[in-house]
Scaffold this motif. Structure first.
Motif, mmCIF file in Angstrom:
data_model
loop_
_atom_site.group_PDB
_atom_site.id
_atom_site.type_symbol
_atom_site.label_atom_id
_atom_site.label_comp_id
_atom_site.label_asym_id
_atom_site.label_seq_id
_atom_site.Cartn_x
_atom_site.Cartn_y
_atom_site.Cartn_z
ATOM 1 N N ARG A 121 -49.895 47.869 41.955
ATOM 2 C CA ARG A 121 -50.607 47.128 42.991
ATOM 3 C C ARG A 121 -49.599 46.409 43.877
ATOM 4 N NH1 ARG A 121 -54.148 42.835 41.216
ATOM 5 N NH2 ARG A 121 -52.644 42.438 39.550
ATOM 6 N N SER A 122 -50.029 46.106 45.089
ATOM 7 C CA SER A 122 -49.161 45.362 46.001
ATOM 8 C C SER A 122 -49.993 44.321 46.742
ATOM 9 C CB SER A 122 -48.466 46.300 46.991
ATOM 10 O OG SER A 122 -49.434 46.933 47.816
ATOM 11 N N TYR A 123 -49.303 43.378 47.343
ATOM 12 C CA TYR A 123 -49.973 42.315 48.090
ATOM 13 C C TYR A 123 -49.122 41.974 49.304
ATOM 14 C CZ TYR A 123 -51.924 37.716 49.242
ATOM 15 O OH TYR A 123 -52.482 36.643 49.891
ATOM 16 N N THR A 124 -49.771 41.807 50.450
ATOM 17 C CA THR A 124 -49.063 41.432 51.670
ATOM 18 C C THR A 124 -49.257 39.941 51.919
ATOM 19 O OG1 THR A 124 -49.403 43.634 52.628
ATOM 20 C CG2 THR A 124 -48.802 41.850 54.140
ATOM 21 N N VAL A 125 -48.163 39.211 52.006
ATOM 22 C CA VAL A 125 -48.191 37.759 52.161
ATOM 23 C C VAL A 125 -48.859 37.363 53.477
ATOM 24 C CG1 VAL A 125 -46.767 35.678 52.393
ATOM 25 C CG2 VAL A 125 -46.130 37.464 50.760
ATOM 26 N N ARG A 126 -49.726 36.340 53.391
ATOM 27 C CA ARG A 126 -50.397 35.791 54.566
ATOM 28 C C ARG A 126 -49.915 34.368 54.810
ATOM 29 N NH1 ARG A 126 -56.343 36.906 52.328
ATOM 30 N NH2 ARG A 126 -55.266 35.910 50.575
ATOM 31 N N ALA A 127 -50.154 33.845 55.989
ATOM 32 C CA ALA A 127 -49.752 32.480 56.325
ATOM 33 C C ALA A 127 -50.391 31.501 55.341
ATOM 34 C CB ALA A 127 -50.175 32.143 57.753
ATOM 35 N N GLY A 128 -49.595 30.579 54.833
ATOM 36 C CA GLY A 128 -50.094 29.573 53.908
ATOM 37 C C GLY A 128 -49.986 29.975 52.449
ATOM 38 N N ASP A 129 -49.593 31.231 52.184
ATOM 39 C CA ASP A 129 -49.445 31.684 50.800
ATOM 40 C C ASP A 129 -48.207 31.084 50.147
ATOM 41 O OD1 ASP A 129 -51.660 33.275 50.457
ATOM 42 O OD2 ASP A 129 -50.661 35.130 51.073
ATOM 43 N N TYR A 130 -48.244 30.966 48.835
ATOM 44 C CA TYR A 130 -47.071 30.643 48.036
ATOM 45 C C TYR A 130 -47.217 31.388 46.722
ATOM 46 C CZ TYR A 130 -50.400 27.025 46.512
ATOM 47 O OH TYR A 130 -51.515 26.350 46.085
ATOM 48 N N LEU A 131 -46.109 31.645 46.040
ATOM 49 C CA LEU A 131 -46.110 32.544 44.892
ATOM 50 C C LEU A 131 -47.085 32.131 43.795
ATOM 51 C CD1 LEU A 131 -42.324 33.462 44.492
ATOM 52 C CD2 LEU A 131 -44.135 34.744 45.615
ATOM 53 N N ALA A 132 -47.155 30.823 43.509
ATOM 54 C CA ALA A 132 -48.033 30.370 42.432
ATOM 55 C C ALA A 132 -49.489 30.725 42.733
ATOM 56 C CB ALA A 132 -47.877 28.865 42.231
ATOM 57 N N ARG A 133 -49.907 30.535 43.981
ATOM 58 C CA ARG A 133 -51.291 30.838 44.337
ATOM 59 C C ARG A 133 -51.547 32.346 44.300
ATOM 60 N NH1 ARG A 133 -53.947 28.591 49.795
ATOM 61 N NH2 ARG A 133 -52.701 30.196 50.814
ATOM 62 N N ILE A 134 -50.602 33.126 44.803
ATOM 63 C CA ILE A 134 -50.760 34.582 44.789
ATOM 64 C C ILE A 134 -50.883 35.082 43.352
ATOM 65 C CG2 ILE A 134 -49.658 36.781 45.335
ATOM 66 C CD1 ILE A 134 -48.293 35.349 47.703
ATOM 67 N N ALA A 135 -50.007 34.586 42.483
ATOM 68 C CA ALA A 135 -50.026 35.008 41.078
ATOM 69 C C ALA A 135 -51.357 34.649 40.424
ATOM 70 C CB ALA A 135 -48.872 34.359 40.318
ATOM 71 N N ASP A 136 -51.878 33.477 40.755
ATOM 72 C CA ASP A 136 -53.146 33.035 40.176
ATOM 73 C C ASP A 136 -54.307 33.872 40.706
ATOM 74 O OD1 ASP A 136 -54.783 31.108 38.629
ATOM 75 O OD2 ASP A 136 -55.512 30.510 40.603
ATOM 76 N N GLU A 137 -54.376 34.055 42.016
ATOM 77 C CA GLU A 137 -55.488 34.789 42.624
ATOM 78 C C GLU A 137 -55.462 36.272 42.259
ATOM 79 O OE1 GLU A 137 -55.189 34.062 46.794
ATOM 80 O OE2 GLU A 137 -56.148 32.077 46.678
ATOM 81 N N GLN A 138 -54.267 36.836 42.118
ATOM 82 C CA GLN A 138 -54.138 38.262 41.798
ATOM 83 C C GLN A 138 -54.014 38.512 40.294
ATOM 84 O OE1 GLN A 138 -54.507 40.571 44.215
ATOM 85 N NE2 GLN A 138 -54.850 38.826 45.601
ATOM 86 N N GLN A 139 -54.121 37.409 39.515
ATOM 87 C CA GLN A 139 -54.093 37.497 38.050
ATOM 88 C C GLN A 139 -52.866 38.246 37.538
ATOM 89 O OE1 GLN A 139 -57.957 39.237 37.170
ATOM 90 N NE2 GLN A 139 -58.963 37.248 37.231
ATOM 91 N N VAL A 140 -51.697 37.794 37.997
ATOM 92 C CA VAL A 140 -50.442 38.402 37.566
ATOM 93 C C VAL A 140 -50.042 37.833 36.209
ATOM 94 C CG1 VAL A 140 -47.991 38.678 38.091
ATOM 95 C CG2 VAL A 140 -49.679 38.726 39.944
ATOM 96 N N ARG A 141 -49.913 38.678 35.236
ATOM 97 C CA ARG A 141 -49.500 38.231 33.909
ATOM 98 C C ARG A 141 -48.066 37.722 33.969
ATOM 99 N NH1 ARG A 141 -51.530 42.225 29.051
ATOM 100 N NH2 ARG A 141 -53.774 41.843 29.272
ATOM 101 N N GLY A 142 -47.848 36.520 33.442
ATOM 102 C CA GLY A 142 -46.514 35.929 33.521
ATOM 103 C C GLY A 142 -46.398 34.950 34.668
ATOM 104 N N GLY A 143 -47.485 34.820 35.476
ATOM 105 C CA GLY A 143 -47.504 33.820 36.536
ATOM 106 C C GLY A 143 -46.526 34.095 37.665
ATOM 107 N N TRP A 144 -46.231 33.020 38.438
ATOM 108 C CA TRP A 144 -45.372 33.181 39.615
ATOM 109 C C TRP A 144 -43.953 33.565 39.225
ATOM 110 C CZ3 TRP A 144 -40.819 30.774 40.697
ATOM 111 C CH2 TRP A 144 -40.521 29.618 39.961
ATOM 112 N N GLN A 145 -43.526 33.171 37.988
ATOM 113 C CA GLN A 145 -42.165 33.529 37.571
ATOM 114 C C GLN A 145 -42.010 35.046 37.459
ATOM 115 O OE1 GLN A 145 -44.120 31.275 36.062
ATOM 116 N NE2 GLN A 145 -42.974 29.458 35.407
ATOM 117 N N LYS A 146 -43.031 35.709 36.882
ATOM 118 C CA LYS A 146 -43.019 37.165 36.764
ATOM 119 C C LYS A 146 -43.084 37.812 38.152
ATOM 120 C CE LYS A 146 -43.929 41.395 35.213
ATOM 121 N NZ LYS A 146 -42.825 42.312 34.835
ATOM 122 N N LEU A 147 -43.954 37.249 39.012
ATOM 123 C CA LEU A 147 -44.087 37.768 40.377
ATOM 124 C C LEU A 147 -42.767 37.671 41.123
ATOM 125 C CD1 LEU A 147 -45.976 38.865 42.604
ATOM 126 C CD2 LEU A 147 -46.521 36.492 43.184
#
Length: 271
Positions: A29-55
């Protein structure tokens, strides 16, 4: 006959490998960053295992050395390591050059072990700054810390278009100190800043401490230089624990001045 069996086994292995490859591609899967995004929120919303550190780890080559600086349009791999491209995001490169004097950028916000090699020199600097407190009446907001993201670093994740303070790289629970005597004008939740404390200093300037895990003071309380005002943390919009520190001409956002220059003008060694 033996050759026929051997060939059949080899063919089966090739087909199994191709099937595995197709399955991996299907699950990528992939995700394109939008204005106002930050890694922690992306990891949470996209349910990335390992959180923002893994992302961040999977996309470090694309993001660059500062995980706080991601720009709209950047494509991130979710859950799998991104293919090597040999290039980095321009924002990440900008961050690296703008904070080249730092031993770590905001990527070190949650990777504290990388600081171990420089802990001795940091402690020495902190002791030196501490000795200056008695004569100048000012001190560092936190001892033994390096600066990650510096003042006025550009980035679309900040509503002003640039970083309005400096980030001191410290683990959660580190004691934070009033840089000078003053009066607490606010202590509580500050939205994107998480738990924050704002102090009106004796010279009329204001010191802001953000992303705290715990508050040690309350509004209206007077403080002295070096007094604990709270503990560092990772509340609000952050990618890891650190102290966001600002000096302002008013208690409000948007009135920032260079905090490092301010402290140095009062005899405090920073960095």
């Amino acid at each position: 006959m033996a050759q026929t069996v051997s060939q059949s086994v080899a063919d089966n292995a090739v087909r199994a490998s191709a099937t595995t490859t197709r399955k991996s591609a299907a699950h990528a899967r992939s995700y394109t960053v939008r204005a106002g995004d930050y890694l922690a929120r992306i990891a949470d919303e996209q349910q990335v295992r390992g959180g923002w550190q893994k992302l961040y780890a999977d996309n470090r080559e694309a993001v660059g050395s500062n995980p706080s600086l991601i720009h709209p349009g950047l494509k991130l791999s979710l859950g799998t390591r991104a293919a090597s491209t040999g290039t980095r995001s321009s924002t990440g490169s900008s961050s690296s050059s703008s904070s080249a004097s730092s031993s770590s950028s905001s990527s070190s916000k949650s990777t504290q072990p990388t600081q171990s090699s420089s802990s001795s020199s940091s402690d020495t600097a902190a002791r030196s700054a501490g000795s200056a407190t008695s004569s100048s009446g000012y001190t560092l907001p936190v001892s033994g810390a390096t600066i990650g993201t510096g003042y006025h670093v550009a980035g679309s994740m900040w509503s002003s278009g640039y970083h309005t303070g400096v980030d001191f790289v410290v683990p959660t629970g580190t004691s934070l100190k009033a840089v000078a005597a003053g009066t607490v004008v606010s202590a509580g939740w500050g939205g994107a800043y998480g738990n924050q404390v704002v102090i009106k200093l004796a010279d009329g300037y204001y010191a802001q401490y953000a992303h705290l895990s715990q508050l040690s003071v309350s509004a209206g309380q007077t403080v002295t230089a070096g007094q604990q005002i709270g503990l560092s943390g990772a509340t609000g919009n952050v990618t890891g624990p650190h102290l966001h520190f600002e000096i302002r001409t008013t208690p409000d956002y948007g009135s920032d001045v260079d905090p490092v220059g301010y402290l140095r003008s009062h005899g405090v060694a920073v960095g």
